[in-house]
Design a protein around this motif. Structure first.
Motif, PDB file in Angstrom:
ATOM      1  N   ILE A  23      11.085 -20.908  10.943  1.00 17.55           N
ATOM      2  CA  ILE A  23      12.052 -21.994  11.099  1.00 17.55           C
ATOM      3  C   ILE A  23      11.296 -23.323  11.132  1.00 17.55           C
ATOM      4  O   ILE A  23      10.469 -23.550  12.007  1.00 17.55           O
ATOM      5  CB  ILE A  23      12.875 -21.834  12.387  1.00 17.55           C
ATOM      6  CG1 ILE A  23      13.613 -20.506  12.389  1.00 17.55           C
ATOM      7  CG2 ILE A  23      13.855 -22.997  12.540  1.00 17.55           C
ATOM      8  CD1 ILE A  23      14.286 -20.180  13.704  1.00 17.55           C
ATOM      9  N   ARG A  24      11.578 -24.175  10.166  1.00 17.41           N
ATOM     10  CA  ARG A  24      10.967 -25.495  10.125  1.00 17.41           C
ATOM     11  C   ARG A  24      11.870 -26.479  10.876  1.00 17.41           C
ATOM     12  O   ARG A  24      13.064 -26.252  11.017  1.00 17.41           O
ATOM     13  CB  ARG A  24      10.782 -25.962   8.686  1.00 17.41           C
ATOM     14  CG  ARG A  24       9.855 -25.058   7.885  1.00 17.41           C
ATOM     15  CD  ARG A  24       9.636 -25.554   6.470  1.00 17.41           C
ATOM     16  NE  ARG A  24       9.004 -26.855   6.428  1.00 17.41           N
ATOM     17  CZ  ARG A  24       7.687 -27.066   6.522  1.00 17.41           C
ATOM     18  NH1 ARG A  24       6.887 -26.031   6.648  1.00 17.41           N
ATOM     19  NH2 ARG A  24       7.194 -28.272   6.467  1.00 17.41           N
ATOM     20  N   PHE A  25      11.291 -27.573  11.351  1.00 24.60           N
ATOM     21  CA  PHE A  25      12.089 -28.598  12.024  1.00 24.60           C
ATOM     22  C   PHE A  25      13.159 -29.151  11.088  1.00 24.60           C
ATOM     23  O   PHE A  25      14.248 -29.520  11.522  1.00 24.60           O
ATOM     24  CB  PHE A  25      11.191 -29.738  12.509  1.00 24.60           C
ATOM     25  CG  PHE A  25      10.407 -29.402  13.735  1.00 24.60           C
ATOM     26  CD1 PHE A  25      11.026 -29.297  14.969  1.00 24.60           C
ATOM     27  CD2 PHE A  25       9.038 -29.189  13.673  1.00 24.60           C
ATOM     28  CE1 PHE A  25      10.320 -28.990  16.110  1.00 24.60           C
ATOM     29  CE2 PHE A  25       8.314 -28.883  14.807  1.00 24.60           C
ATOM     30  CZ  PHE A  25       8.946 -28.779  16.021  1.00 24.60           C
ATOM     31  N   GLU A  26      12.857 -29.187   9.792  1.00 26.36           N
ATOM     32  CA  GLU A  26      13.821 -29.688   8.801  1.00 26.36           C
ATOM     33  C   GLU A  26      15.058 -28.801   8.702  1.00 26.36           C
ATOM     34  O   GLU A  26      16.116 -29.253   8.272  1.00 26.36           O
ATOM     35  CB  GLU A  26      13.153 -29.758   7.433  1.00 26.36           C
ATOM     36  CG  GLU A  26      11.930 -30.645   7.413  1.00 26.36           C
ATOM     37  CD  GLU A  26      11.038 -30.360   6.214  1.00 26.36           C
ATOM     38  OE1 GLU A  26      11.244 -29.330   5.532  1.00 26.36           O
ATOM     39  OE2 GLU A  26      10.133 -31.165   5.975  1.00 26.36           O
ATOM     40  N   ASP A  27      14.914 -27.526   9.079  1.00 26.35           N
ATOM     41  CA  ASP A  27      16.020 -26.566   8.976  1.00 26.35           C
ATOM     42  C   ASP A  27      17.023 -26.685  10.115  1.00 26.35           C
ATOM     43  O   ASP A  27      18.104 -26.106  10.044  1.00 26.35           O
ATOM     44  CB  ASP A  27      15.481 -25.135   8.957  1.00 26.35           C
ATOM     45  CG  ASP A  27      14.554 -24.884   7.786  1.00 26.35           C
ATOM     46  OD1 ASP A  27      14.680 -25.590   6.773  1.00 26.35           O
ATOM     47  OD2 ASP A  27      13.693 -23.985   7.905  1.00 26.35           O
ATOM     48  N   VAL A  28      16.676 -27.427  11.155  1.00 28.35           N
ATOM     49  CA  VAL A  28      17.536 -27.512  12.335  1.00 28.35           C
ATOM     50  C   VAL A  28      18.553 -28.639  12.130  1.00 28.35           C
ATOM     51  O   VAL A  28      18.178 -29.786  11.920  1.00 28.35           O
ATOM     52  CB  VAL A  28      16.699 -27.759  13.610  1.00 28.35           C
ATOM     53  CG1 VAL A  28      17.601 -27.870  14.820  1.00 28.35           C
ATOM     54  CG2 VAL A  28      15.682 -26.658  13.800  1.00 28.35           C
ATOM     55  N   PRO A  29      19.845 -28.336  12.205  1.00 32.48           N
ATOM     56  CA  PRO A  29      20.865 -29.364  12.021  1.00 32.48           C
ATOM     57  C   PRO A  29      20.961 -30.267  13.252  1.00 32.48           C
ATOM     58  O   PRO A  29      20.522 -29.901  14.342  1.00 32.48           O
ATOM     59  CB  PRO A  29      22.158 -28.555  11.842  1.00 32.48           C
ATOM     60  CG  PRO A  29      21.894 -27.271  12.545  1.00 32.48           C
ATOM     61  CD  PRO A  29      20.431 -27.009  12.410  1.00 32.48           C
ATOM     62  N   PRO A  30      21.537 -31.454  13.086  1.00 35.82           N
ATOM     63  CA  PRO A  30      21.689 -32.343  14.242  1.00 35.82           C
ATOM     64  C   PRO A  30      22.818 -31.891  15.161  1.00 35.82           C
ATOM     65  O   PRO A  30      23.695 -31.126  14.776  1.00 35.82           O
ATOM     66  CB  PRO A  30      21.999 -33.706  13.611  1.00 35.82           C
ATOM     67  CG  PRO A  30      22.626 -33.380  12.302  1.00 35.82           C
ATOM     68  CD  PRO A  30      21.993 -32.099  11.851  1.00 35.82           C
ATOM     69  N   GLU A  48      13.961 -18.410  23.025  1.00 42.18           N
ATOM     70  CA  GLU A  48      12.723 -18.738  23.726  1.00 42.18           C
ATOM     71  C   GLU A  48      12.517 -20.248  23.788  1.00 42.18           C
ATOM     72  O   GLU A  48      12.054 -20.789  24.788  1.00 42.18           O
ATOM     73  CB  GLU A  48      11.511 -18.080  23.050  1.00 42.18           C
ATOM     74  CG  GLU A  48      11.512 -16.580  23.104  1.00 42.18           C
ATOM     75  CD  GLU A  48      12.289 -15.936  21.951  1.00 42.18           C
ATOM     76  OE1 GLU A  48      12.848 -16.666  21.100  1.00 42.18           O
ATOM     77  OE2 GLU A  48      12.348 -14.697  21.918  1.00 42.18           O
ATOM     78  N   GLY A  49      12.853 -20.944  22.691  1.00 45.52           N
ATOM     79  CA  GLY A  49      12.719 -22.398  22.647  1.00 45.52           C
ATOM     80  C   GLY A  49      13.694 -23.091  23.584  1.00 45.52           C
ATOM     81  O   GLY A  49      13.340 -24.053  24.270  1.00 45.52           O
ATOM     82  N   LEU A  62      25.020 -30.321  18.398  1.00 46.22           N
ATOM     83  CA  LEU A  62      25.132 -29.031  19.072  1.00 46.22           C
ATOM     84  C   LEU A  62      24.931 -27.843  18.147  1.00 46.22           C
ATOM     85  O   LEU A  62      24.650 -26.743  18.608  1.00 46.22           O
ATOM     86  CB  LEU A  62      26.496 -28.928  19.764  1.00 46.22           C
ATOM     87  CG  LEU A  62      26.719 -29.900  20.920  1.00 46.22           C
ATOM     88  CD1 LEU A  62      28.133 -29.784  21.461  1.00 46.22           C
ATOM     89  CD2 LEU A  62      25.708 -29.661  22.015  1.00 46.22           C
ATOM     90  N   ALA A  63      25.041 -28.063  16.850  1.00 47.49           N
ATOM     91  CA  ALA A  63      24.807 -26.979  15.894  1.00 47.49           C
ATOM     92  C   ALA A  63      23.362 -26.500  15.953  1.00 47.49           C
ATOM     93  O   ALA A  63      23.061 -25.377  15.551  1.00 47.49           O
ATOM     94  CB  ALA A  63      25.148 -27.443  14.479  1.00 47.49           C
ATOM     95  N   ALA A  64      22.469 -27.326  16.483  1.00 44.83           N
ATOM     96  CA  ALA A  64      21.057 -26.943  16.601  1.00 44.83           C
ATOM     97  C   ALA A  64      20.870 -25.790  17.580  1.00 44.83           C
ATOM     98  O   ALA A  64      19.923 -25.016  17.440  1.00 44.83           O
ATOM     99  CB  ALA A  64      20.230 -28.145  17.046  1.00 44.83           C
ATOM    100  N   LEU A  65      21.750 -25.653  18.554  1.00 48.15           N
ATOM    101  CA  LEU A  65      21.611 -24.578  19.533  1.00 48.15           C
ATOM    102  C   LEU A  65      21.706 -23.196  18.900  1.00 48.15           C
ATOM    103  O   LEU A  65      21.124 -22.233  19.399  1.00 48.15           O
ATOM    104  CB  LEU A  65      22.645 -24.734  20.646  1.00 48.15           C
ATOM    105  CG  LEU A  65      22.457 -25.936  21.560  1.00 48.15           C
ATOM    106  CD1 LEU A  65      23.600 -26.032  22.556  1.00 48.15           C
ATOM    107  CD2 LEU A  65      21.119 -25.863  22.279  1.00 48.15           C
ATOM    108  N   ASP A  66      22.438 -23.078  17.805  1.00 48.58           N
ATOM    109  CA  ASP A  66      22.541 -21.794  17.114  1.00 48.58           C
ATOM    110  C   ASP A  66      21.289 -21.490  16.302  1.00 48.58           C
ATOM    111  O   ASP A  66      21.000 -20.333  16.028  1.00 48.58           O
ATOM    112  CB  ASP A  66      23.752 -21.783  16.184  1.00 48.58           C
ATOM    113  CG  ASP A  66      25.063 -21.809  16.952  1.00 48.58           C
ATOM    114  OD1 ASP A  66      25.072 -21.362  18.116  1.00 48.58           O
ATOM    115  OD2 ASP A  66      26.065 -22.274  16.382  1.00 48.58           O
ATOM    116  N   LYS A  67      20.564 -22.513  15.919  1.00 46.15           N
ATOM    117  CA  LYS A  67      19.402 -22.346  15.052  1.00 46.15           C
ATOM    118  C   LYS A  67      18.094 -22.174  15.836  1.00 46.15           C
ATOM    119  O   LYS A  67      17.174 -21.514  15.381  1.00 46.15           O
ATOM    120  CB  LYS A  67      19.304 -23.571  14.133  1.00 46.15           C
ATOM    121  CG  LYS A  67      18.338 -23.439  13.022  1.00 46.15           C
ATOM    122  CD  LYS A  67      18.856 -22.506  11.957  1.00 46.15           C
ATOM    123  CE  LYS A  67      17.944 -22.601  10.739  1.00 46.15           C
ATOM    124  NZ  LYS A  67      18.251 -21.634   9.749  1.00 46.15           N
TER     125      LYS A  67
END
Length: 83
Positions: free
Chosen positions: A43-50, A61-62, A52-57
């Motif tokens: 998982i790259r940082f670029e793959d994480v959406p802005p 552990e993070g 609350l949708a980021a919580l699913d990605k």
């Protein structure tokens, strides 16, 4: 004494809310850190959406690391100075 405590807590939470808002704007604008959020899972940082949708990605552990880091800051580092 109670009023001073409430004032301190309000200021601290206000600052945290401001940082959260700036972080949301930063990621919504498409600005990301380089590299991987999780090398093992690819998982790259670029793959994480802005937002609350980021919580699913983000791996659990993070999210746990963030939770415990903020808890440590709250309980041990950002303590109110007595007096």
């Amino acid at each position: 004494e109670r009023f001073d405590r409430l004032r301190f807590v309000e200021l601290k939470h206000g600052r945290i809310a401001q940082l959260a808002f700036l972080g949301h704007l930063w990621t919504y604008a498409g600005i990301r850190l380089p590299g991987y959020l999780s090398v093992e899972q690819g998982i790259r940082f670029e793959d994480v959406p802005p937002g609350l949708a980021a919580l699913d990605k983000i791996p659990i552990e993070g999210v746990s690391q963030i939770f415990f880091f903020v808890g440590t800051l709250e309980l041990a580092i950002w303590r109110q100075a007595e007096g």
